[in-house]
Design an enzyme around this catalytic site. Structure first.
Site, short mmCIF file in Angstrom:
data_model
loop_
_atom_site.label_atom_id
_atom_site.label_comp_id
_atom_site.label_asym_id
_atom_site.label_seq_id
_atom_site.Cartn_x
_atom_site.Cartn_y
_atom_site.Cartn_z
CB SER A 246 -5.87 3.41 -10.42
OG SER A 246 -6.34 2.86 -9.24
CE1 TYR A 247 2.23 3.29 -6.54
CE2 TYR A 247 0.87 4.43 -4.98
CZ TYR A 247 2.11 3.92 -5.18
OH TYR A 247 3.19 3.90 -4.54
#
Length: 614
Positions: free
Chosen positions: A332-333
DNA sequence: GCAAGGTC
């Protein structure tokens, strides 16, 4: 049908909101920028035709006008008031072109940047570019705190307005940092190069974040230098007795509850008192459940701290690897302050992706059953990104990428499991008779009953310690009871993990920039890394010490190497956001203060030269 | 040759 142009802060967000709003039915167009796509689809809920695109962070840059941009064009002091021009850098021109042509075909511009200060500012930059090609365009702002279908639909249907105050606060900081950075960097560079032409040829930069960062390293170094070990005394007591089951003895050690005594005379008198009647009596036996908590969901700062400590990689390196794995779709980010998962977060589908792994697959499988427990919630939420977690299984990685991915995955699985459980025994003992001579001692035992999260989070250790078998009222003659001497030990130099922690605590830099500031002070040769065993410590150079010591003489509140001045900037930004101050007031007040600091700093250079020549 | 903040 109304045509709506949606602009996100980065490609991953434009793709994600397209997936949700379009229900998967959309067409894709390329743009002049390699990594930016335009997505088109109908959005019947508002009877609109949507185009979704994005920028890549800030669109504009600021620099001094031509009369001041060259290094020797003016006295550095003039930079506090020199005119500043705003430009779009060359590598952003294709993005600008795309926005202008898309805006021409739209009636509404909907800003989908992250919902933070920087996001509001980037939103304003987007608006300015789009209005140049379509002055009539109606501007709206989508407000969302997580990429979750219900929230994204709600944001699209109930847009709000951009928050100018937040954008203003960012603009004020941008201008202030440019003025300070340039003025002090030129001052330092001119002076030091002139005084040490042989030794210093490179840039001697100043920055409102890099200097407090350097300040932490120097402060710790000086603590270590100034440290003088102090002796102390304590009573050590132990009992050696045969084990009941098999052969051999067990040694039960007792800790004196008074701790360490720094005067030998006092310690000796107490010890003599105990020795008059050293028979020990068990006053209390406590047996109770205990837990070792599973870790919190992972933020960027935590990733860098634990990664540095456990994997021994530089914070910058860890962030670069995480960024790459994010680009490849495995993570994820990676830049997030959030340490709590949204209640609607889909844990099970992510856990299922990890069941194939030979090392942690079996553990993941158990989390699909009753091994699962919803993660603990931390106190932080940036309302833009979830905690860092694996989004796809990556079995082919090698080297440091594999280690970073493995750490993040084990951490995620550990968050989704139960605390480790154990059984603790506390034996309280009194020796020295029942009068004033009596002293309290304690011995602890631990049995680990359920390892739970520890099975997957192999970085945490929790080992059992044999539980001594005692009952209240038991008496025994200690095998050893003596007065021992110890010495206080010096604090350690800072590790990169320590420094990340200090910067985070003092508000120096952000999750995305902390690692860069550390790298900068190393690149500028203010700080060197020194390896001791497997641990890397940060040691300031003579130049780094000279600058910090010189500036510290200006006074704590105004020293350029303490966190106070940056904290003040941060505080003013909050005031601008809340409408208690204007952008202009913040700038005027700050500039005046720094002009004063500048004059004082200029007067410190003889001190700085002196330290630097020693 | 200057900053810090986004992001690729």
């Amino acid at each position: 049908m109304v045509r709506v142009l949606c602009v996100a802060e980065k490609p991953s967000i434009s793709k994600a909101i397209t997936g949700i709003l379009s229900g998967g039915q959309f067409t894709t167009r390329n743009t002049g920028s390699n990594f930016i796509k335009n997505y088109d689809f109908d959005y019947p809920r508002t009877n609109a035709r949507f185009t979704v695109t994005c920028v890549a962070g800030h669109l504009t840059e600021r620099r001094f006008d031509d009369a001041h941009n060259k290094w020797h064009s003016c006295d550095p002091f003039a930079l506090f008031e020199a005119p500043i021009v705003t430009t779009i850098p060359n590598d952003k021109k294709a993005i600008e072109t795309n926005l202008r042509s898309e805006a021409r075909n739209a009636q509404t511009l909907m800003i989908w940047t992250d919902c933070d200060r920087e996001g509001e500012h980037i939103g304003m930059e987007i608006v300015q570019v789009c209005r140049r090609s379509n002055p009539q365009i109606v501007v709206k702002r989508a407000r969302f705190s997580a990429i979750i279908a219900a929230q994204i639909h709600n944001a699209a249907q109930n847009p709000v307005e951009l928050d100018r105050a937040q954008a203003d606060a960012v603009e004020a900081r941008t201008i202030l940092d440019l003025r300070l950075g340039a003025a002090f960097s030129r001052l330092q560079t001119f002076n030091l190069q002139a005084r040490f032409p042989q030794q210093i040829q490179e840039l001697v930069s100043y920055g409102p974040c890099q200097f407090p960062t350097l300040g932490f390293v120097v402060a710790r170094y000086e603590q270590v230098q100034a440290f003088v070990p102090e002796p102390f005394w304590y009573i050590y007591m132990s009992l050696t007795r045969p084990l009941s089951s098999d052969e051999g003895d067990e040694v039960v050690e007792f800790t004196w509850k008074r701790g360490n005594i720094f005067e030998h005379g006092v310690a000796f008198v107490i010890y003599e008192g105990v020795m008059r009647d050293p028979l020990a009596r068990v006053t209390k036996v406590t047996r109770k459940e205990t837990k070792k908590w599973c870790p919190l969901p992972l933020t960027t700062v935590e990733l860098q701290k634990s990664g540095n400590r456990l994997l021994r990689l530089a914070p910058k390196k860890i962030l670069d690897i995480a960024e790459k794995l994010y680009q490849e779709g495995f993570l994820s980010y990676p830049r997030t302050e959030t340490d709590q998962f949204d209640p609607q977060f889909d844990f099970q589908s992510l856990i299922a992706k990890q069941t194939a792994d030979p090392a942690w697959g079996a553990f993941a499988t158990r989390l699909q059953g009753d091994g699962f427990q919803a993660p603990r919630k931390g106190k932080n939420n940036d309302n833009a990104h979830p905690p860092i977690h694996p989004t796809a299984y990556a079995g082919q990685l090698v080297g440091d990428e594999k280690r970073v991915y493995e750490f993040i995955t084990r951490r995620f699985l550990a968050c989704c499991s139960k605390d480790a459980e154990g059984w603790m025994t506390i034996i309280d003992v009194v020796a020295g008779g029942e009068d004033l001579n009596s002293q309290c001692f304690v011995s602890l035992g631990l049995v680990v009953l359920e390892r739970n999260y520890l099975e997957v989070y192999t970085y945490d250790k929790w080992t059992g310690k044999t539980v001594p078998e005692f009952e209240e009222g038991d008496e025994f003659m200690p095998t050893v009871c003596e007065l021992k001497e110890g010495r206080t030990t010096s604090p350690s130099l800072l590790t990169e993990a320590d420094l990340v922690g200090l910067m985070d605590k003092n508000g120096i830099g952000t999750d995305a920039t902390i690692a860069q500031h550390i790298q900068t002070i190393i690149d500028r040769k203010y700080v060197m890394a020194r390896n001791e065993g497997a641990t890397k410590y940060l040691v300031p150079s003579t130049l780094g010490i000279g600058l910090v010591e010189g500036y510290n003489k200006i006074g704590f509140e105004r020293s350029l190497s303490k966190p106070q001045l940056r904290r003040e900037t941060e505080r003013m930004m909050v005031q601008v956001c809340q409408g208690q101050r204007t952008k202009g007031e913040m700038l005027a007040e700050s500039i005046e203060k720094y002009q004063d600091v500048y004059v004082r700093a200029r007067g410190q250079f003889n001190q700085i030269y002196e330290v630097c020549s020693s």
